[in-house]
Design a protein around this motif. Structure first.
Motif, short mmCIF file in Angstrom:
data_model
loop_
_atom_site.label_atom_id
_atom_site.label_comp_id
_atom_site.label_asym_id
_atom_site.label_seq_id
_atom_site.Cartn_x
_atom_site.Cartn_y
_atom_site.Cartn_z
N VAL A 94 6.69 -22.01 18.10
CA VAL A 94 5.42 -21.84 17.42
C VAL A 94 5.59 -21.76 15.90
CG1 VAL A 94 3.30 -20.51 17.20
CG2 VAL A 94 4.43 -20.64 19.41
N SER A 95 6.41 -20.83 15.40
CA SER A 95 6.44 -20.56 13.96
C SER A 95 7.56 -21.24 13.19
CB SER A 95 6.55 -19.05 13.73
OG SER A 95 7.75 -18.55 14.30
N GLY A 96 8.61 -21.73 13.85
CA GLY A 96 9.73 -22.32 13.13
C GLY A 96 10.65 -21.24 12.61
N GLY A 97 11.19 -21.43 11.40
CA GLY A 97 12.10 -20.44 10.86
C GLY A 97 12.49 -20.73 9.43
N THR A 98 13.22 -19.80 8.85
CA THR A 98 13.74 -19.96 7.50
C THR A 98 15.24 -20.11 7.60
OG1 THR A 98 11.95 -18.61 6.58
CG2 THR A 98 13.90 -18.92 5.20
N LEU A 99 15.74 -21.27 7.18
CA LEU A 99 17.16 -21.59 7.26
C LEU A 99 17.80 -21.42 5.89
CD1 LEU A 99 15.62 -23.11 9.60
CD2 LEU A 99 17.49 -24.72 9.57
N ALA A 100 19.04 -20.98 5.87
CA ALA A 100 19.78 -20.83 4.61
C ALA A 100 20.33 -22.20 4.18
CB ALA A 100 20.94 -19.86 4.79
N ILE A 101 20.14 -22.53 2.92
CA ILE A 101 20.78 -23.72 2.35
C ILE A 101 22.17 -23.28 1.92
CG2 ILE A 101 20.72 -25.42 0.48
CD1 ILE A 101 17.66 -25.31 0.71
N GLN B 126 26.39 -29.90 -5.42
CA GLN B 126 27.55 -29.07 -5.10
C GLN B 126 27.28 -27.64 -5.55
OE1 GLN B 126 31.16 -30.53 -6.80
NE2 GLN B 126 32.39 -28.92 -5.90
N GLY B 127 27.47 -26.69 -4.66
CA GLY B 127 27.25 -25.28 -4.96
C GLY B 127 25.80 -24.83 -4.81
N VAL B 128 24.93 -25.70 -4.32
CA VAL B 128 23.52 -25.35 -4.17
C VAL B 128 23.36 -24.22 -3.16
CG1 VAL B 128 23.00 -27.02 -2.34
CG2 VAL B 128 21.20 -26.32 -3.92
N PHE B 129 22.34 -23.40 -3.37
CA PHE B 129 21.97 -22.37 -2.40
C PHE B 129 20.46 -22.24 -2.42
CE2 PHE B 129 22.54 -20.26 -6.42
CZ PHE B 129 21.53 -19.32 -6.48
N GLY B 130 19.93 -21.60 -1.40
CA GLY B 130 18.49 -21.41 -1.32
C GLY B 130 18.06 -21.28 0.12
N GLN B 131 16.82 -21.72 0.40
CA GLN B 131 16.32 -21.63 1.76
C GLN B 131 15.39 -22.79 2.07
OE1 GLN B 131 14.41 -17.80 1.78
NE2 GLN B 131 12.42 -18.65 1.26
N LEU B 132 15.30 -23.10 3.36
CA LEU B 132 14.43 -24.15 3.87
C LEU B 132 13.54 -23.54 4.94
CD1 LEU B 132 13.65 -27.21 4.30
CD2 LEU B 132 15.44 -27.24 6.05
N VAL B 133 12.24 -23.51 4.66
CA VAL B 133 11.28 -23.05 5.66
C VAL B 133 10.90 -24.27 6.49
CG1 VAL B 133 9.01 -22.03 6.04
CG2 VAL B 133 10.44 -21.23 4.14
N LEU B 134 11.20 -24.22 7.79
CA LEU B 134 10.98 -25.35 8.69
C LEU B 134 9.90 -24.98 9.71
CD1 LEU B 134 12.16 -28.19 9.20
CD2 LEU B 134 13.69 -27.15 10.87
N VAL B 135 8.80 -25.72 9.69
CA VAL B 135 7.65 -25.41 10.53
C VAL B 135 7.36 -26.60 11.45
CG1 VAL B 135 5.19 -24.83 10.54
CG2 VAL B 135 6.68 -23.94 8.73
N PRO B 136 7.28 -26.37 12.76
CA PRO B 136 6.96 -27.47 13.68
C PRO B 136 5.48 -27.82 13.63
CG PRO B 136 7.20 -25.43 14.91
CD PRO B 136 7.52 -25.11 13.47
#
Length: 185
Positions: free
Chosen positions: A131-138, A146-156
């Motif tokens: 239902v809600s998906g999730g927040t994945l770590a980049i 190179q060296g990137v960081f952050g987050q990806l909110v993935l919603v179905p």
């Protein structure tokens, strides 16, 4: 010296929140440039569990993703793609008459984006829920990322009349990525 960041053509080809192109949204003064990207990816390659004669609702089922990234008209964006996998950790369980135990899984994706001349990748991993998906770590990238960081909110995104199973019923997934690219000088 780090190569310049290519103009990425993911989905809207604009930072989340508008603007033109995928230029930095500003330098924070803390050693990185933040980027906001929006993307659209298709459902898992549904033939994998079926070909292996596996019940796709079983804990431990692996779902693979290999395909192009799409614009919001669901047209393939040449040279931009995703590959990865998800493991089902908890199945979606419907309990009559109206209760449901929400299913969940763990996913790891590599996104490749290009402007036609330069390609970069970034990785995202984490837990997702029906239902809600999730927040994945980049968790890193290549080339200018190179060296990137952050987050990806993935919603179905679901079609009408589904039980909202993240793996089996999503028509597509929308991702909003917040990338922090280190400044190397």
């Amino acid at each position: 010296n780090r190569p310049t960041m290519p103009t990425m053509t993911i989905a809207t080809a604009q930072p989340v929140g508008g603007g033109g192109g995928t230029t930095p949204t500003g330098t924070c003064g803390c050693g990185f440039n933040p980027f906001q990207l929006e993307l659209l990816m298709g459902p898992p390659n549904a033939t994998i569990p079926i070909a292996l004669n596996v019940d796709a609702s079983t804990i431990g089922t692996v779902f693979t993703y290999v395909g192009a990234l799409l614009d919001f008209n669901q047209t393939v964006i040449p040279g931009n793609f995703v590959s990865g996998y998800c493991h089902r950790l908890v199945p979606l369980i419907a309990i009559p008459p109206a209760s449901t135990i929400v299913g969940q899984g763990y996913c790891h994706f590599t996104f490749t984006v290009t402007d036609g001349a330069n390609a970069v990748t970034f990785n995202a991993a984490g837990e997702v829920f029906d239902v809600s998906g999730g927040t994945l770590a980049i968790t890193g990238g290549t080339g200018a990322l190179q060296g990137v960081f952050g987050q990806l909110v993935l919603v179905p995104l679901f079609n009408i009349n589904t039980q909202a199973d993240f793996f089996l019923e999503a028509a597509a997934y929308v991702g909003q990525a917040s990338l922090n690219v280190p400044i190397i000088g």
